[in-house]
Design a protein around this motif. Structure first.
Motif, short mmCIF file in Angstrom:
data_model
loop_
_atom_site.label_atom_id
_atom_site.label_comp_id
_atom_site.label_asym_id
_atom_site.label_seq_id
_atom_site.Cartn_x
_atom_site.Cartn_y
_atom_site.Cartn_z
N LEU A 1 -2.34 9.03 3.03
CA LEU A 1 -1.24 8.75 2.11
C LEU A 1 -0.44 7.54 2.58
O LEU A 1 -0.07 6.69 1.79
CB LEU A 1 -0.31 9.97 1.99
CG LEU A 1 -0.84 11.15 1.19
CD1 LEU A 1 0.14 12.32 1.27
CD2 LEU A 1 -1.08 10.77 -0.27
N ARG A 2 -0.17 7.48 3.87
CA ARG A 2 0.61 6.38 4.43
C ARG A 2 -0.10 5.05 4.21
O ARG A 2 0.51 4.05 3.84
CB ARG A 2 0.82 6.64 5.93
CG ARG A 2 1.62 5.59 6.63
CD ARG A 2 3.04 5.60 6.19
NE ARG A 2 3.77 4.51 6.84
CZ ARG A 2 5.05 4.40 6.81
NH1 ARG A 2 5.78 5.29 6.19
NH2 ARG A 2 5.64 3.39 7.39
N LYS A 3 -1.40 5.05 4.41
CA LYS A 3 -2.20 3.83 4.24
C LYS A 3 -2.14 3.33 2.79
O LYS A 3 -2.16 2.13 2.53
CB LYS A 3 -3.64 4.12 4.65
CG LYS A 3 -4.55 2.91 4.69
CD LYS A 3 -5.88 3.25 5.34
CE LYS A 3 -6.66 4.24 4.50
NZ LYS A 3 -8.01 4.49 5.04
N ASN A 4 -2.04 4.28 1.84
CA ASN A 4 -2.05 3.92 0.42
C ASN A 4 -0.68 3.73 -0.18
O ASN A 4 -0.56 3.41 -1.37
CB ASN A 4 -2.83 4.99 -0.37
CG ASN A 4 -4.29 5.01 0.01
OD1 ASN A 4 -4.90 3.97 0.24
ND2 ASN A 4 -4.86 6.20 0.11
N ILE B 1 4.78 11.34 14.21
CA ILE B 1 3.66 10.42 14.41
C ILE B 1 3.12 9.92 13.07
O ILE B 1 2.33 9.00 13.02
CB ILE B 1 2.53 11.03 15.27
CG1 ILE B 1 1.98 12.31 14.64
CG2 ILE B 1 3.00 11.29 16.68
CD1 ILE B 1 0.75 12.84 15.36
N CYS B 2 3.57 10.55 11.98
CA CYS B 2 3.22 10.07 10.64
C CYS B 2 4.23 10.64 9.66
O CYS B 2 4.68 11.78 9.80
CB CYS B 2 1.81 10.55 10.24
SG CYS B 2 1.32 10.02 8.57
N HIS B 3 4.62 9.82 8.69
CA HIS B 3 5.41 10.29 7.56
C HIS B 3 5.01 9.48 6.34
O HIS B 3 4.76 8.27 6.44
CB HIS B 3 6.92 10.23 7.81
CG HIS B 3 7.40 8.95 8.43
ND1 HIS B 3 7.64 8.85 9.78
CD2 HIS B 3 7.66 7.74 7.91
CE1 HIS B 3 8.04 7.62 10.06
NE2 HIS B 3 8.06 6.93 8.94
N ALA B 4 4.86 10.15 5.21
CA ALA B 4 4.38 9.48 4.00
C ALA B 4 5.01 10.10 2.77
O ALA B 4 5.28 11.30 2.73
CB ALA B 4 2.86 9.56 3.91
N CYS B 5 5.23 9.28 1.77
CA CYS B 5 5.75 9.71 0.47
C CYS B 5 4.68 9.44 -0.59
O CYS B 5 3.86 8.54 -0.43
CB CYS B 5 7.01 8.93 0.10
SG CYS B 5 8.35 9.07 1.31
N CYS B 6 4.72 10.20 -1.67
CA CYS B 6 3.77 9.98 -2.76
C CYS B 6 4.31 10.58 -4.05
O CYS B 6 5.25 11.37 -4.03
CB CYS B 6 2.41 10.60 -2.42
SG CYS B 6 2.46 12.39 -2.13
N LYS B 7 3.69 10.18 -5.15
CA LYS B 7 4.01 10.73 -6.46
C LYS B 7 2.73 11.27 -7.07
O LYS B 7 1.69 10.62 -7.02
CB LYS B 7 4.58 9.64 -7.38
CG LYS B 7 5.94 9.13 -6.96
CD LYS B 7 6.42 8.05 -7.93
CE LYS B 7 7.79 7.54 -7.54
NZ LYS B 7 8.25 6.48 -8.46
N GLY B 8 2.80 12.46 -7.65
CA GLY B 8 1.63 13.08 -8.25
C GLY B 8 1.61 14.56 -7.92
O GLY B 8 2.18 14.99 -6.91
N TYR B 9 0.96 15.32 -8.74
CA TYR B 9 0.92 16.77 -8.58
C TYR B 9 0.37 17.16 -7.22
O TYR B 9 -0.77 16.84 -6.89
CB TYR B 9 0.08 17.38 -9.71
CG TYR B 9 -0.07 18.87 -9.61
CD1 TYR B 9 0.99 19.70 -9.94
CD2 TYR B 9 -1.25 19.44 -9.17
CE1 TYR B 9 0.86 21.08 -9.84
CE2 TYR B 9 -1.38 20.81 -9.07
CZ TYR B 9 -0.32 21.62 -9.41
OH TYR B 9 -0.46 22.99 -9.30
#
Length: 199
Positions: free
Chosen positions: A184-187, A166-174
């Motif tokens: 996270l998904r929204k950003n 229902i949600c999956h998100a990727c990001c960079k940062g500690y």
């Protein structure tokens, strides 16, 4: 961050520990008996940090304490003794096998391979909401955003992932993937992820 006798400051970044109410984070940079620079990091009593307690005797190059919360460059003691942000910071993610009952049930960290970024997801397993944490290929994160309107689901199962996403998100940062998946998904921005990083 936490380590004892590390020869490279980046090795300290692989372990983290939560300090108690009467402790601060610290970093000691010292010379061992073989004239090699070593690092100790972790938690130390506020009394010792303020200079009122005792420490081991050795040739100390630098000893310093801090109490700031971690930021996108990592724990505060990763930046003491003149050390700049550690290169592992952006690729240190919350990583656990399988699905978890709540967002705080996974506290393990790992450094992702160079072609991967942090990933988090929310799944429906049976009638329960579950969470997944790990590393994911950067190019797949890029494709995820490119195909957003097509309902694209990442093709690779990560870390025992199961259930209906229902949600999956990727990001960079500690430890960025410890944050709320929907936030996270929204950003997420397509320009944050390279389309051509090969696995």
């Amino acid at each position: 961050m936490h380590c004892n006798g590390a020869g490279d400051i980046e090795n300290c970044f692989l372990n983290t520990v939560r300090c108690g109410d009467l402790e601060d984070c610290y970093l000691d940079k010292y010379v061992d008996e073989n004239s090699v620079i070593r690092y100790d990091a972790g938690c130390r009593s506020k009394q010792v940090c303020s200079g009122q307690g005792r420490r081991r005797r050795r040739l100390v190059v630098c000893t310093s304490c801090c109490s700031d919360a971690p930021d996108h460059n990592g724990p505060c003691n990763a930046k003491l003794c003149g050390i700049g942000p550690v290169t592992y910071a952006n690729s240190t993610c919350v990583v656990c096998e399988g699905v978890h009952s709540d967002v705080t049930s996974c506290s393990s960290t790992s450094v992702c391979p160079p072609n991967e970024v942090c990933f988090t997801g929310i799944r429906i397993v049976g009638t329960s909401i579950r969470y997944v944490f790990g590393c994911y290929e950067e190019r797949v994160c890029h494709a995820m955003l490119e195909n957003e309107n097509g309902g694209h689901r990442p093709g690779r199962v990560i870390h025992g992932d199961q259930g209906t996403p229902i949600c999956h998100a990727c990001c960079k940062g500690y430890r960025c993937n410890a944050e709320d998946c929907f936030e996270l998904r929204k950003n997420m921005k397509i320009t944050d992820f390279s389309p051509s990083v090969l696995g």
